[in-house]
Design a protein around this motif. Structure first.
Motif, PDB file in Angstrom:
ATOM      1  N   GLN A   1       0.911 -10.266   0.556  1.00  0.00           N
ATOM      2  CA  GLN A   1      -0.187 -11.572   1.008  1.00  0.00           C
ATOM      3  C   GLN A   1      -1.566 -10.974   1.163  1.00  0.00           C
ATOM      4  O   GLN A   1      -2.498  -9.550   1.453  1.00  0.00           O
ATOM      5  N   LYS A   2      -2.569 -11.329   0.568  1.00  0.00           N
ATOM      6  CA  LYS A   2      -4.242 -11.200   0.969  1.00  0.00           C
ATOM      7  C   LYS A   2      -4.719 -11.043   2.415  1.00  0.00           C
ATOM      8  O   LYS A   2      -4.688 -12.207   3.044  1.00  0.00           O
ATOM      9  N   CYS A   3      -4.943  -9.496   2.589  1.00  0.00           N
ATOM     10  CA  CYS A   3      -5.738  -8.817   4.166  1.00  0.00           C
ATOM     11  C   CYS A   3      -7.408  -8.522   3.614  1.00  0.00           C
ATOM     12  O   CYS A   3      -7.438  -8.037   2.773  1.00  0.00           O
ATOM     13  N   THR A   4      -8.212  -8.776   4.294  1.00  0.00           N
ATOM     14  CA  THR A   4      -9.251  -7.836   3.975  1.00  0.00           C
ATOM     15  C   THR A   4      -9.008  -6.813   5.034  1.00  0.00           C
ATOM     16  O   THR A   4      -8.674  -6.697   6.364  1.00  0.00           O
ATOM     17  N   VAL A   5     -10.494  -5.728   4.825  1.00  0.00           N
ATOM     18  CA  VAL A   5     -10.656  -4.038   5.276  1.00  0.00           C
ATOM     19  C   VAL A   5     -11.758  -4.067   5.536  1.00  0.00           C
ATOM     20  O   VAL A   5     -12.413  -3.860   4.235  1.00  0.00           O
ATOM     21  N   ALA A   6     -12.454  -3.726   6.408  1.00  0.00           N
ATOM     22  CA  ALA A   6     -13.790  -3.402   6.927  1.00  0.00           C
ATOM     23  C   ALA A   6     -14.720  -1.646   6.526  1.00  0.00           C
ATOM     24  O   ALA A   6     -13.779  -1.520   7.761  1.00  0.00           O
TER      25      ALA A   6
ATOM     26  N   PRO B   1      -4.058  -6.047  -0.428  1.00  0.00           N
ATOM     27  CA  PRO B   1      -2.279  -7.454  -0.756  1.00  0.00           C
ATOM     28  C   PRO B   1      -1.725  -6.438  -0.167  1.00  0.00           C
ATOM     29  O   PRO B   1      -1.565  -5.037   0.265  1.00  0.00           O
ATOM     30  N   VAL B   2      -1.230  -6.382   1.337  1.00  0.00           N
ATOM     31  CA  VAL B   2       0.258  -5.909   1.510  1.00  0.00           C
ATOM     32  C   VAL B   2       1.678  -5.495   0.748  1.00  0.00           C
ATOM     33  O   VAL B   2       1.386  -6.627  -0.088  1.00  0.00           O
ATOM     34  N   ILE B   3       2.327  -4.621   1.662  1.00  0.00           N
ATOM     35  CA  ILE B   3       2.838  -3.984   0.976  1.00  0.00           C
ATOM     36  C   ILE B   3       4.805  -4.116   1.495  1.00  0.00           C
ATOM     37  O   ILE B   3       3.502  -3.273   2.641  1.00  0.00           O
ATOM     38  N   ASP B   4       5.076  -4.282   0.944  1.00  0.00           N
ATOM     39  CA  ASP B   4       6.744  -4.228   1.462  1.00  0.00           C
ATOM     40  C   ASP B   4       6.242  -3.230   2.183  1.00  0.00           C
ATOM     41  O   ASP B   4       6.447  -1.742   1.046  1.00  0.00           O
ATOM     42  N   LEU B   5       7.060  -2.801   3.417  1.00  0.00           N
ATOM     43  CA  LEU B   5       7.432  -0.998   3.861  1.00  0.00           C
ATOM     44  C   LEU B   5       8.191  -0.400   3.743  1.00  0.00           C
ATOM     45  O   LEU B   5       8.150   0.840   3.101  1.00  0.00           O
ATOM     46  N   LYS B   6       9.275  -1.056   2.917  1.00  0.00           N
ATOM     47  CA  LYS B   6      10.815   0.092   2.300  1.00  0.00           C
ATOM     48  C   LYS B   6      10.336   0.171   1.045  1.00  0.00           C
ATOM     49  O   LYS B   6      10.271   1.390   0.662  1.00  0.00           O
ATOM     50  N   GLU B   7       9.232  -0.770   0.458  1.00  0.00           N
ATOM     51  CA  GLU B   7       8.981  -0.103  -0.686  1.00  0.00           C
ATOM     52  C   GLU B   7       7.814   0.871  -1.183  1.00  0.00           C
ATOM     53  O   GLU B   7       7.640   2.438  -1.669  1.00  0.00           O
ATOM     54  N   CYS B   8       6.831   0.815   0.746  1.00  0.00           N
ATOM     55  CA  CYS B   8       5.864   2.005   0.539  1.00  0.00           C
ATOM     56  C   CYS B   8       6.486   2.983   1.378  1.00  0.00           C
ATOM     57  O   CYS B   8       5.978   4.188   0.873  1.00  0.00           O
ATOM     58  N   LYS B   9       7.380   2.937   1.911  1.00  0.00           N
ATOM     59  CA  LYS B   9       7.903   4.776   2.125  1.00  0.00           C
ATOM     60  C   LYS B   9       8.985   5.353   0.923  1.00  0.00           C
ATOM     61  O   LYS B   9       9.182   6.518   0.851  1.00  0.00           O
ATOM     62  N   ASN B  10       9.033   4.633   0.007  1.00  0.00           N
ATOM     63  CA  ASN B  10      10.041   4.673  -1.217  1.00  0.00           C
ATOM     64  C   ASN B  10       8.882   5.523  -2.068  1.00  0.00           C
ATOM     65  O   ASN B  10       9.189   6.713  -2.963  1.00  0.00           O
TER      66      ASN B  10
ATOM     67  N   ALA C   1      -0.939  -1.605   2.236  1.00  0.00           N
ATOM     68  CA  ALA C   1      -1.493  -2.386   1.828  1.00  0.00           C
ATOM     69  C   ALA C   1      -3.311  -1.785   1.173  1.00  0.00           C
ATOM     70  O   ALA C   1      -3.111  -0.557   2.078  1.00  0.00           O
ATOM     71  N   GLY C   2      -2.855  -2.480   0.241  1.00  0.00           N
ATOM     72  CA  GLY C   2      -4.076  -1.532  -0.514  1.00  0.00           C
ATOM     73  C   GLY C   2      -4.236  -0.303  -1.519  1.00  0.00           C
ATOM     74  O   GLY C   2      -3.279   0.549  -0.895  1.00  0.00           O
ATOM     75  N   GLY C   3      -4.774   0.064  -2.229  1.00  0.00           N
ATOM     76  CA  GLY C   3      -4.164   1.683  -2.712  1.00  0.00           C
ATOM     77  C   GLY C   3      -3.130   2.061  -3.535  1.00  0.00           C
ATOM     78  O   GLY C   3      -3.714   3.077  -4.405  1.00  0.00           O
ATOM     79  N   TYR C   4      -2.227   0.469  -3.932  1.00  0.00           N
ATOM     80  CA  TYR C   4      -0.923   0.969  -4.595  1.00  0.00           C
ATOM     81  C   TYR C   4      -1.233  -0.349  -5.506  1.00  0.00           C
ATOM     82  O   TYR C   4      -1.102  -1.781  -4.889  1.00  0.00           O
ATOM     83  N   ASN C   5      -0.954  -0.309  -7.208  1.00  0.00           N
ATOM     84  CA  ASN C   5      -1.211  -1.271  -7.826  1.00  0.00           C
ATOM     85  C   ASN C   5      -2.699  -2.208  -7.356  1.00  0.00           C
ATOM     86  O   ASN C   5      -2.656  -3.626  -8.351  1.00  0.00           O
TER      87      ASN C   5
ATOM     88  N   SER D   1     -11.861   5.267   9.250  1.00  0.00           N
ATOM     89  CA  SER D   1     -10.859   4.975   9.869  1.00  0.00           C
ATOM     90  C   SER D   1     -11.204   4.303  11.086  1.00  0.00           C
ATOM     91  O   SER D   1     -12.243   4.227  11.760  1.00  0.00           O
ATOM     92  N   GLY D   2     -10.184   3.778  11.577  1.00  0.00           N
ATOM     93  CA  GLY D   2      -9.822   3.585  12.621  1.00  0.00           C
ATOM     94  C   GLY D   2     -10.885   1.607  12.450  1.00  0.00           C
ATOM     95  O   GLY D   2     -10.562   0.972  13.394  1.00  0.00           O
ATOM     96  N   GLY D   3     -10.870   0.916  11.627  1.00  0.00           N
ATOM     97  CA  GLY D   3     -11.143  -0.162  11.174  1.00  0.00           C
ATOM     98  C   GLY D   3     -10.048  -0.975  10.982  1.00  0.00           C
ATOM     99  O   GLY D   3      -9.161  -0.569  11.326  1.00  0.00           O
ATOM    100  N   PRO D   4     -10.360  -2.564  11.033  1.00  0.00           N
ATOM    101  CA  PRO D   4      -9.225  -3.679  11.252  1.00  0.00           C
ATOM    102  C   PRO D   4      -8.492  -4.110  10.007  1.00  0.00           C
ATOM    103  O   PRO D   4      -9.844  -3.746   9.041  1.00  0.00           O
ATOM    104  N   LEU D   5      -7.222  -3.732  10.084  1.00  0.00           N
ATOM    105  CA  LEU D   5      -6.889  -4.761   8.806  1.00  0.00           C
ATOM    106  C   LEU D   5      -6.847  -5.886   9.331  1.00  0.00           C
ATOM    107  O   LEU D   5      -6.107  -6.465  10.338  1.00  0.00           O
TER     108      LEU D   5
END
Length: 252
Positions: free
Chosen positions: A140-145, A166-175, A188-192, A202-206
Motif C-alpha cells: 500500500q502506498k503511503c507518504t512520508v515528509a 510502500p508498506v512492507i509486511d511486518l513478518k517480512e520486515c522482521k525477517n 515502509a520504504g527503504g527496501y525494494n 525522525s518524528g515525522g508522520p507516515l
C-alpha cells in the motif's frame, strides 16, 4: 543476525545524526505549498520532524526529546511569512514505557506554549487512526515528509520534501532485519525501493489515505543509501488510549 551491541551502536549513531541540520527526504520531491498544513519542524537540541494533532499538541518520536521550539505553517525554513508560527514547548510527554535501547514505544506528544492559530493561518491538524483501524496492506502506498538529509551524510535543502513509500509486511520486515523489532511498529520504504527516510526526518508522520498512521523512528545504522533494510515507524494505532487521554486532559 545483528547483535544487541550492533543495535545499540546504531542507536547512538542515529541519535547523533539528529544533530545534523539536514532538510530532505531520500529521492523525494518538494511538497506542494500548503499541502501538508500539519507538518512541524522541531528544534533545540538537534532537529526533528513532527505533526500537529490538536490545537494544543504536536506528535513526534520519543527519541527526539529535548527539543524546545516548534515551527508550524511553513514548508521553507528560510522563509518566514505571516503564516509561520513559532511556539515554545511547554511540556514533553514521552511515552512512559519508551525504551532508549530498543526504541520500543518511540512516541511523544509536545504541549505547545499556546494554542496553534488555525483558521486563516495555513495550519491544521492531521487525522489520527480510528479506534479499530483497518490493517495496512503490504505494498500500500503511503507518504512520508520531512526536512532530513538527502542521502547518508549528504547535502540538505530548506524546503519540505515528500515521498511515496510502500508498506512492507511486518513478518517480512522482521525477517529482513534478522532480529527482534519493537512489537508496535510499521515498516515502509527503504527496501525494494530507492525511497525512504534519513536523519532529521525522525518524528515525522507516515500518512496513508489522509490519516497519520506512523511516526518516523529509525532506519539501518543511519544508512540512507536505499534499497537497504525497511524503514521503521511507530504504529500510532497501538497508542490511541494514551494519546486520547492526554489530548482530553491537555496534560501528561
Amino acid at each position: 543476525m545483528h547483535t544487541l551491541h550492533t543495535y545499540l551502536l546504531f542507536h547512538v549513531l542515529f541519535c547523533l545524526g539528529q544533530k545534523v541540520h539536514g532538510h530532505d527526504i531520500i529521492n523525494g520531491k518538494k511538497a506542494k505549498k500548503n499541502s501538508m498544513q500539519y507538518m512541524a519542524h522541531l528544534t533545540g537540541r538537534g532537529g526533528c520532524g513532527g505533526f500537529l494533532v490538536s490545537e494544543d499538541f504536536v506528535m513526534s518520536a520519543a527519541h527526539c526529546a529535548g527539543l524546545t521550539e516548534v515551527t508550524l505553517g511553513t514548508h521553507n525554513l528560510n522563509k518566514i511569512d505571516r503564516n509561520t508560527m513559532i511556539y515554545s514547548v511547554e511540556k514533553q510527554c514521552q511515552h512512559p514505557n519508551y525504551d532508549n535501547n530498543t526504541l520500543s514505544n518511540d512516541i511523544m506528544l509536545l504541549k505547545l506554549s499556546r494554542k496553534a492559530q488555525m483558521g486563516k493561518k495555513k495550519i491544521k491538524p492531521v487525522k489520527l487512526p480510528s479506534k479499530n483501524p483497518k490493517p495496512l496492506k503490504a505494498k500500500q502506498k503511503c507518504t512520508v515528509a520531512g526536512w532530513g538529509l538527502t542521502k547518508t551524510a549528504g547535502n540538505s535543502a530548506d524546503e519540505l520534501q515528500v515521498v511515496d513509500v510502500p508498506v512492507i509486511d511486518l513478518k517480512e520486515c522482521k525477517n529482513l532485519w534478522g532480529r527482534s523489532l519493537p512489537p508496535e511498529v510499521i515498516c515502509a520504504g527503504g527496501y525494494n525501493t530507492p525511497k525512504g527516510i534519513c536523519q532529521g526526518d525522525s518524528g515525522g508522520p507516515l500518512v496513508c489515505k489522509g490519516v497519520a498512521v506512523g511516526v518516523v523512528s529509525f532506519n539501518n545504522k543511519s544508512n540512507c543509501d536505499y534499497p537497504d533494510l525497511p524503514n521503521v515507524y511507530t504504529d500510532i494505532s497501538k497508542f490511541l488510549p494514551w494519546i486520547n487521554d492526554i489530548l482530553k486532559k491537555k496534560k501528561c
